[in-house]
Write a protein that holds these residues in place. Structure first.
Motif, PDB file in Angstrom:
ATOM      1  N   UNK A 159       0.829  -1.209   0.000  1.00 38.80           N
ATOM      2  CA  UNK A 159       0.000   0.000   0.000  1.00 38.80           C
ATOM      3  C   UNK A 159       0.861   1.255   0.000  1.00 38.80           C
ATOM      4  N   UNK A 160       1.936   1.260   0.783  1.00 39.22           N
ATOM      5  CA  UNK A 160       2.818   2.428   0.831  1.00 39.22           C
ATOM      6  C   UNK A 160       3.566   2.589  -0.488  1.00 39.22           C
ATOM      7  N   UNK A 161       3.998   1.488  -1.072  1.00 40.25           N
ATOM      8  CA  UNK A 161       4.744   1.552  -2.332  1.00 40.25           C
ATOM      9  C   UNK A 161       3.870   1.965  -3.513  1.00 40.25           C
ATOM     10  N   UNK A 162       2.562   1.692  -3.439  1.00 39.17           N
ATOM     11  CA  UNK A 162       1.662   1.999  -4.547  1.00 39.17           C
ATOM     12  C   UNK A 162       0.504   2.862  -4.035  1.00 39.17           C
ATOM     13  N   UNK A 163       0.854   3.970  -3.420  1.00 40.06           N
ATOM     14  CA  UNK A 163      -0.140   4.838  -2.803  1.00 40.06           C
ATOM     15  C   UNK A 163      -1.107   5.388  -3.844  1.00 40.06           C
ATOM     16  N   UNK A 164      -2.379   5.474  -3.463  1.00 38.57           N
ATOM     17  CA  UNK A 164      -3.397   6.026  -4.341  1.00 38.57           C
ATOM     18  C   UNK A 164      -4.527   6.605  -3.527  1.00 38.57           C
ATOM     19  N   UNK A 165      -5.643   6.849  -4.165  1.00 38.95           N
ATOM     20  CA  UNK A 165      -6.796   7.384  -3.466  1.00 38.95           C
ATOM     21  C   UNK A 165      -7.248   6.399  -2.382  1.00 38.95           C
ATOM     22  N   UNK A 166      -7.446   6.917  -1.189  1.00 39.11           N
ATOM     23  CA  UNK A 166      -7.873   6.063  -0.082  1.00 39.11           C
ATOM     24  C   UNK A 166      -6.731   5.445   0.704  1.00 39.11           C
ATOM     25  N   UNK A 167      -5.491   5.656   0.267  1.00 36.74           N
ATOM     26  CA  UNK A 167      -4.353   5.044   0.960  1.00 36.74           C
ATOM     27  C   UNK A 167      -4.272   5.436   2.438  1.00 36.74           C
ATOM     28  N   UNK A 168      -4.459   6.706   2.812  1.00 35.39           N
ATOM     29  CA  UNK A 168      -4.369   7.039   4.245  1.00 35.39           C
ATOM     30  C   UNK A 168      -5.312   6.225   5.115  1.00 35.39           C
ATOM     31  N   UNK A 169      -6.554   6.036   4.663  1.00 34.58           N
ATOM     32  CA  UNK A 169      -7.508   5.256   5.450  1.00 34.58           C
ATOM     33  C   UNK A 169      -7.092   3.791   5.523  1.00 34.58           C
ATOM     34  N   UNK A 170      -6.590   3.252   4.412  1.00 37.45           N
ATOM     35  CA  UNK A 170      -6.147   1.863   4.389  1.00 37.45           C
ATOM     36  C   UNK A 170      -4.945   1.674   5.308  1.00 37.45           C
ATOM     37  N   UNK A 171      -3.987   2.592   5.228  1.00 36.94           N
ATOM     38  CA  UNK A 171      -2.793   2.486   6.065  1.00 36.94           C
ATOM     39  C   UNK A 171      -3.151   2.597   7.540  1.00 36.94           C
TER      40      UNK A 171
END
Length: 317
Positions: A159-171
């Protein structure tokens, strides 16, 4: 055990998640002051040394995870004895201001790649489970092989390597899982050393009782009701609960109720009487008195202080 630990972590976390990837080429050393920030490091490539304040150096290899659950001061460096510089001096900002940023130190030596995650912890009320943990929880790649922790590490890295929309919530969700799974792997790796809260979570009577209190803190629990629910005589249950957690069942119920109430006060605008009912109090006055005794502040003052801090720091949580 995982549900209880996850509930504790979620209740204590405040604000947004800080995360990023660090690309560090030797020589390097970074110093972190003691703060109420839970920090977790995942080694993607290379190796490094972590030295907690006043503690011994830990050597971490690819795939290892290191968790600092209560924000102990520490140094991370490419090798023992390396002079360390603060995050602000290196990158021009404090840790919580660097979310989703690649941290790069260029040098002539070998490169270490880390995924770093952190979030602010609410220091009051301090949960006895967090207080019982060591400054650093270290789980090696071999210890986590084939576990939920290994899967969570892989998901976080991707997730960190391929950050996109919604990444902060996923992380944010993955960091909560990583925190919980790291502790579970660490506990399970020490079956002969379980004591205190580690023993409480595994105890066939105390563990289920804790789950009952966590799942329904508003219920008018008594020691008799808990003992009956877990099928243990009252006196024996009370002794086991107190010896493993360090608190009587009713003392712990008060701590958990106020931990839940503190989160509700930080994260919303519900009236105090509504929050009081959610944590088992019919009287707003009785709730306020209990909250001040355990947390050290009246609930209204506590809420105002945290909302003011959120505005000053631009917290959207």
């Amino acid at each position: 055990m995982a549900d209880i630990v996850g509930q504790i972590v979620a209740a204590l976390r405040r604000g947004g998640v800080v995360y990023g990837r660090a690309l560090l080429s030797a020589p390097w050393g970074i110093a972190f002051e003691s703060r109420s920030i839970a920090t977790i490091y995942v080694v993607i490539a290379g190796s490094y040394v972590l030295v907690p304040d006043g503690g011994q150096a830990l050597h971490l290899a690819p795939g290892d995870v290191a968790l600092l659950p209560s924000g102990a001061g520490h140094v991370v460096a490419d090798t023992s004895g390396r002079p360390a510089t603060t995050v602000r001096e290196l990158f021009g900002a404090d840790l919580e201001e660097l979310s989703a940023t690649d941290l790069v130190i260029e040098g002539d030596g070998p490169e270490t790649v880390l995924v770093c995650g952190a979030y602010l912890l609410e220091p009051a009320p301090q949960h006895p489970f967090i207080a019982s943990l060591p400054d650093v929880v270290h789980v090696t790649a071999d210890q986590m092989r084939g576990t939920s922790l290994a899967a969570a590490v892989q998901l976080l890295t991707t997730e960190v390597d391929h950050a996109g929309r919604g990444t902060p919530a996923v992380v944010a969700s993955l960091l909560d899982l990583l925190f919980t799974y790291t502790l579970r792997s660490w506990f399970l790796g020490r079956p002969d050393q379980l004591a205190g809260w580690a023993h409480a979570l595994h105890d066939p009577a105390v563990g289920p009782a804790l789950a009952l209190l966590h799942d329904d803190p508003a219920k008018p629990w008594t020691v008799e009701a808990l003992a009956h629910a877990v099928g243990v005589p009252r006196a024996r249950f009370s002794r086991r609960f107190t010896s493993t957690t360090g608190h009587t069942p009713m003392e712990y119920l008060g701590i958990w109720r106020m931990t839940v109430a503190a989160r509700l006060l930080r994260e919303g605008q519900a009236p105090l009487r509504q929050i009081a009912r959610k944590v088992g109090y019919d009287s707003e006055f009785a709730f306020a008195r209990a909250f001040k005794r355990i947390v050290g502040q009246a609930p209204g003052r506590y809420r105002a202080m945290h909302h003011r801090d959120a505005v000053l720091h631009g917290d959207d949580s």
